[in-house]
Scaffold this motif. Sequence first.
Motif, PDB file in Angstrom:
ATOM      1  N   ASP A 165      24.264 -29.184 -31.649  1.00 14.23           N
ATOM      2  CA  ASP A 165      23.304 -28.082 -31.703  1.00 14.23           C
ATOM      3  C   ASP A 165      22.281 -28.183 -30.580  1.00 14.23           C
ATOM      4  O   ASP A 165      21.846 -27.159 -30.031  1.00 14.23           O
ATOM      5  N   ALA A 195      19.545 -21.676 -23.457  1.00 15.01           N
ATOM      6  CA  ALA A 195      18.309 -21.490 -22.710  1.00 15.01           C
ATOM      7  C   ALA A 195      18.602 -21.176 -21.248  1.00 15.01           C
ATOM      8  O   ALA A 195      17.948 -20.324 -20.631  1.00 15.01           O
ATOM      9  N   LYS A 226      24.040 -27.142 -27.343  1.00 13.64           N
ATOM     10  CA  LYS A 226      24.192 -25.684 -27.349  1.00 13.64           C
ATOM     11  C   LYS A 226      22.866 -24.996 -27.042  1.00 13.64           C
ATOM     12  O   LYS A 226      22.816 -24.030 -26.266  1.00 13.64           O
ATOM     13  N   ALA A 227      21.775 -25.500 -27.609  1.00 13.61           N
ATOM     14  CA  ALA A 227      20.465 -24.898 -27.365  1.00 13.61           C
ATOM     15  C   ALA A 227      20.069 -25.012 -25.897  1.00 13.61           C
ATOM     16  O   ALA A 227      19.491 -24.072 -25.321  1.00 13.61           O
ATOM     17  N   GLN A 228      20.377 -26.151 -25.277  1.00 11.30           N
ATOM     18  CA  GLN A 228      20.121 -26.300 -23.845  1.00 11.30           C
ATOM     19  C   GLN A 228      20.888 -25.242 -23.049  1.00 11.30           C
ATOM     20  O   GLN A 228      20.348 -24.595 -22.149  1.00 11.30           O
TER      21      GLN A 228
END
Length: 269
Positions: free
Chosen positions: A57, A65, A60-62
Amino acid sequence: MRPVVLCFSGLDPSGGAGLQADIEAIGQAGAHAAIACTAITVQSSQRVFSFQACDADLVKAQAIAVLDDLPVSVIKSGMLGTTDNIAMLTDMFAQGLITQGTPFVLDPVLVANSGGSLGDERTLVAAFRKLLPYATLLTPNTHELRALSGEQDLHTGAQKLCAQGTQAVLVKTSHDFDSGDIEQYLYLQGEMVYKSTLARLPGEFHGSGCSLASFIAGRLAEGDKLIEAVKAADQWIGQTLSKADAPHPDDASAQLIPNRFITNVVNTK
């Protein structure tokens, strides 16, 4: 701004491989590297001691962004480290979070160049096979090609991987140390479309594979056709290896670090 390559790769504290190699190689190709860090490794230029993968997660968030902020032209993945991270990237393609048709250079890292295990090979291979259909170019070493394809013959293995959905496979014989010169073969949709022969330099190199894949990704971002990008990378990697740094100059068996900061950047256009 310069075209952007989003790389999924791990941190190598020695700077020889991983995300630093990606940043330097892509920069030398003329593009900008953005990074989604997949793992923190404990390694030197000679040996992997351990690693800790980043949570899927978080990776994925990196990536999201970056995708929401920068004009990403190409995706490149190196060390993903866990089946969760491989599945996460597969899902990003399947769910359309990465724009359909974005070129994807997949370097299917199973074992570190300095010999350390990066996870259970069997489970990693099974996960990678689900990611293969999204790859524009697969750049395995000979061990990875044989593991992914289940074939000992490199050419048969490349054709099999193309049949399973990968658009192109770059076959590299650099890890077959009993061979003479290094031969590379580019298979596109199962047909060999390019062959090159590179002089085998003395010694082993830490980070040569990820450097090659990342330079290709950078050239694709710059607008090169696939064959053009591979040809340019062949010339460039030869220069980086011929000028490699020797961390342990008194030890002939020690791995060398490619010198990616060279002035004669090539362009096949």
